[in-house]
Design an enzyme around this catalytic site. Structure first.
Site, mmCIF file in Angstrom:
data_model
loop_
_atom_site.group_PDB
_atom_site.id
_atom_site.type_symbol
_atom_site.label_atom_id
_atom_site.label_comp_id
_atom_site.label_asym_id
_atom_site.label_seq_id
_atom_site.Cartn_x
_atom_site.Cartn_y
_atom_site.Cartn_z
ATOM 1 N N ILE A 62 0.912 -1.137 0.317
ATOM 2 C CA ILE A 62 0.181 -0.134 -0.202
ATOM 3 C C ILE A 62 0.613 1.342 -0.195
ATOM 4 O O ILE A 62 0.241 2.553 0.181
ATOM 5 C CB ILE A 62 -1.114 -0.150 1.096
ATOM 6 C CG1 ILE A 62 -0.330 -0.175 2.760
ATOM 7 C CG2 ILE A 62 -2.920 -0.948 1.276
ATOM 8 C CD1 ILE A 62 -1.296 0.274 3.706
ATOM 9 N N PHE A 83 -6.463 -2.713 6.737
ATOM 10 C CA PHE A 83 -6.089 -4.113 7.397
ATOM 11 C C PHE A 83 -4.338 -4.036 7.572
ATOM 12 O O PHE A 83 -3.888 -4.476 8.559
ATOM 13 C CB PHE A 83 -6.590 -5.534 7.473
ATOM 14 C CG PHE A 83 -8.095 -5.982 7.178
ATOM 15 C CD1 PHE A 83 -8.881 -6.271 9.049
ATOM 16 C CD2 PHE A 83 -9.259 -5.714 6.216
ATOM 17 C CE1 PHE A 83 -9.814 -6.483 8.660
ATOM 18 C CE2 PHE A 83 -10.468 -6.201 6.067
ATOM 19 C CZ PHE A 83 -10.801 -6.353 7.743
ATOM 20 N N SER A 127 -6.979 -0.432 17.200
ATOM 21 C CA SER A 127 -6.766 -1.497 18.346
ATOM 22 C C SER A 127 -7.288 -0.528 20.291
ATOM 23 O O SER A 127 -7.232 0.188 19.428
ATOM 24 C CB SER A 127 -5.668 -2.465 18.082
ATOM 25 O OG SER A 127 -5.210 -2.823 19.314
ATOM 26 N N TYR A 151 3.424 -0.030 18.858
ATOM 27 C CA TYR A 151 2.282 -0.137 18.222
ATOM 28 C C TYR A 151 0.841 0.044 18.224
ATOM 29 O O TYR A 151 0.133 0.900 17.353
ATOM 30 C CB TYR A 151 1.848 -2.409 18.446
ATOM 31 C CG TYR A 151 0.440 -2.358 17.386
ATOM 32 C CD1 TYR A 151 0.265 -2.854 16.527
ATOM 33 C CD2 TYR A 151 -0.563 -3.042 18.693
ATOM 34 C CE1 TYR A 151 -1.468 -3.140 15.712
ATOM 35 C CE2 TYR A 151 -1.683 -3.734 17.988
ATOM 36 C CZ TYR A 151 -2.003 -3.520 16.472
ATOM 37 O OH TYR A 151 -2.612 -4.128 16.199
ATOM 38 N N LYS A 155 -1.471 3.146 15.650
ATOM 39 C CA LYS A 155 -3.286 3.061 15.874
ATOM 40 C C LYS A 155 -4.045 4.548 16.159
ATOM 41 O O LYS A 155 -4.761 4.792 15.243
ATOM 42 C CB LYS A 155 -3.468 1.390 16.219
ATOM 43 C CG LYS A 155 -3.110 0.559 15.409
ATOM 44 C CD LYS A 155 -4.273 0.095 14.282
ATOM 45 C CE LYS A 155 -3.640 -1.187 13.924
ATOM 46 N NZ LYS A 155 -4.039 -1.691 12.347
HETATM 47 N N1 UFG Z 1 0.144 -15.267 27.684
HETATM 48 C C1 UFG Z 1 0.420 -15.354 27.919
HETATM 49 N N2 UFG Z 1 1.127 -16.476 27.489
HETATM 50 C C2 UFG Z 1 1.516 -16.756 26.379
HETATM 51 C C3 UFG Z 1 0.692 -15.638 25.549
HETATM 52 C C4 UFG Z 1 -0.015 -14.745 25.986
HETATM 53 O O1 UFG Z 1 0.266 -15.868 28.953
HETATM 54 O O2 UFG Z 1 2.631 -17.284 25.540
HETATM 55 C C5 UFG Z 1 -1.104 -14.102 27.563
HETATM 56 C C6 UFG Z 1 -0.727 -12.816 28.208
HETATM 57 O O3 UFG Z 1 0.322 -12.098 29.025
HETATM 58 C C7 UFG Z 1 -2.232 -11.602 28.465
HETATM 59 C C8 UFG Z 1 -3.193 -12.624 27.127
HETATM 60 O O4 UFG Z 1 -2.478 -13.871 27.280
HETATM 61 O O5 UFG Z 1 -2.502 -11.483 29.228
HETATM 62 C C9 UFG Z 1 -3.499 -12.669 26.186
HETATM 63 O O6 UFG Z 1 -2.077 -12.398 25.267
HETATM 64 P P1 UFG Z 1 -2.011 -12.318 23.412
HETATM 65 O O7 UFG Z 1 -0.484 -12.018 23.511
HETATM 66 O O8 UFG Z 1 -2.603 -13.693 22.707
HETATM 67 O O9 UFG Z 1 -2.664 -10.983 22.951
HETATM 68 P P2 UFG Z 1 -2.463 -9.348 23.690
HETATM 69 O O10 UFG Z 1 -3.464 -9.684 23.931
HETATM 70 O O11 UFG Z 1 -1.108 -9.298 24.430
HETATM 71 O O12 UFG Z 1 -2.087 -8.566 22.818
HETATM 72 C C10 UFG Z 1 -3.904 -8.291 21.677
HETATM 73 C C11 UFG Z 1 -3.804 -8.388 20.488
HETATM 74 C C12 UFG Z 1 -2.892 -6.758 20.177
HETATM 75 C C13 UFG Z 1 -3.193 -5.753 20.789
HETATM 76 C C14 UFG Z 1 -2.931 -6.269 21.940
HETATM 77 C C15 UFG Z 1 -4.121 -5.335 22.500
HETATM 78 O O13 UFG Z 1 -2.761 -9.114 19.877
HETATM 79 O O14 UFG Z 1 -2.942 -6.601 18.666
HETATM 80 O O15 UFG Z 1 -4.288 -7.170 22.040
HETATM 81 O O16 UFG Z 1 -3.739 -4.701 24.322
HETATM 82 F F1 UFG Z 1 -2.025 -4.785 20.376
#
Ligand code: UFG
Length: 335
Positions: A62, A83, A127, A151, A155
């Site tokens: 893009i 996206f 987000s 990140y 946004k």
């Molecule tokens: N977690 C673990 N172990 C892992 C991965 C994640 O305990 O291996 C926990 C994280 O600490 C968090 C929860 O699981 O508490 C969710 O984690 P994710 O990585 O699945 O998702 P996030 O909440 O960190 O991220 C999401 C989106 C991002 C966005 C963010 C905003 O994926 O793009 O929410 O807070 F930026």
């Protein structure tokens, strides 16, 4: 008249930037199912060619103004869904240049092309990361925005740019602030497939398929009922249907604004892992680790605005059915 009826009568087309990615591909599928013509523009750096199905794929960045001009010249584009963004929070901290160049800089190139070709309707992927550490739960759209990583800042910056472009150039937009996207299409043909997987549900499921030995739980000392972080997991097909609803709303003259997309329900890390075990009928090996820097204890959406403005509500309402769809994908995926 429904938006899709108008589209088929007028032979107009929706340009989906980043339509080969995780949320993009599910949205492309939903648009195609509504009979809408779709042109996907994707550089395939994160996306997958296999996902776009019946839609036309233009393999381009893009940030390539000439390629965008060619697409806008060839097709009667009446709206864009955008996206295209990098979305690894940790990587955004270590390599912010990549995030500002792509998520903000390339978005400006896309917006400039839209304005050159007089395309004035945009649905943008924002987000919950724009809120930073919440000061109240559930988080509604008027919650203060203080992103805590690059990140989230990218946004947030694009949201501000859109507000200014709306005032100055009449660009109408709906920015959708996703909470935690999860799950896969129920037919198992598309789902979550990241270059580097960092998300809880796919990582937990990969311990069951044997691709990973264990999952780390980042922090058990949060001020939550079981000590682990709480998130609002929303099914990717519900995100997709919300994008279709946002296009309809814009076509019907909706106000330009930002709207949360979440279920309004939270699930803790322990609950998610336990539900993965129930769905798969196997133990998930767990290692308890320290907190991951930058993780807020609780992120849960207030979704009233989406319900009233978009006339949308999530159809996948339990974490169990969301995980079951992810498990179906994880077992049969071919990319
Ligand atoms: N977690 C673990 N172990 C892992 C991965 C994640 O305990 O291996 C926990 C994280 O600490 C968090 C929860 O699981 O508490 C969710 O984690 P994710 O990585 O699945 O998702 P996030 O909440 O960190 O991220 C999401 C989106 C991002 C966005 C963010 C905003 O994926 O793009 O929410 O807070 F930026």
């Amino acid at each position: 008249m429904m938006f899709s009826d108008r589209i088929s009568v007028m032979k107009e087309t929706i340009l989906v930037a980043g339509g080969a990615g995780y949320i993009g591909s599910h949205t492309v599928r939903a648009l195609c199912e509504e009979g809408i013509n779709v042109v996907v523009v994707d550089n395939l750096s994160e996306g997958h060619r296999e996902t776009v199905g019946g839609a036309l794929l233009v393999e381009a960045d893009i940030n390539d103004a000439a390629a965008l001009d060619a697409v806008f010249a060839e097709h009667t584009i009446n709206a864009v869904i955008h996206f295209s963004a990098y979305a690894y929070v940790g990587e955004s901290v270590s390599n912010p240049q990549k995030y500002y160049h792509n998520n903000v800089g390339a978005t400006l190139t896309l917006l400039a092309a839209m304005l050159r070709h007089n395309v004035k309707q945009l649905v943008f992927s924002s987000s919950c990361a724009t809120y930073g550490n919440p000061v109240r739960i559930p988080i509604d759209e008027s919650h203060p925005q203080n992103p805590v990583n690059p990140y989230g800042t990218t946004k947030f910056m694009v949201e501000r740019i859109l507000a200014d472009y709306h005032s100055a150039y009449g660009l109408n937009y709906i920015a959708l602030r996703y909470f935690n996207a999860a799950g896969a299409h129920p037919d198992g043909s598309i789902g979550e497939s990241h270059r580097i997987e960092t998300h809880l549900i796919p990582l937990a499921l990969k311990t069951i398929t044997g691709e990973r030995a264990y999952i780390e739980v980042f922090g058990t000392d949060y001020d939550t009922p079981d000590g682990t972080c709480i998130r609002d997991y929303i099914h990717v097909c519900d995100l997709a249907s919300a994008h279709c609803a946002a296009l309809r709303a814009l076509a019907d003259g909706a106000e330009s604004r930002c709207i949360n997309l979440g279920t309004g329900q939270g699930a803790s890390v322990r609950e998610v892992i336990h539900t993965c075990e129930e769905v798969c009928g196997k133990k998930v090996p767990v290692v308890f680790s320290a907190r991951r820097p930058g993780d807020p204890p609780v992120l849960v959406a207030a979704n009233n605005l989406a319900k009233t403005v978009l006339k949308w509500s999530p159809r996948w309402t339990t974490i169990r059915e969301i995980i079951a769809s992810a498990w179906n994908w994880e077992q049969h995926r071919n990319f």
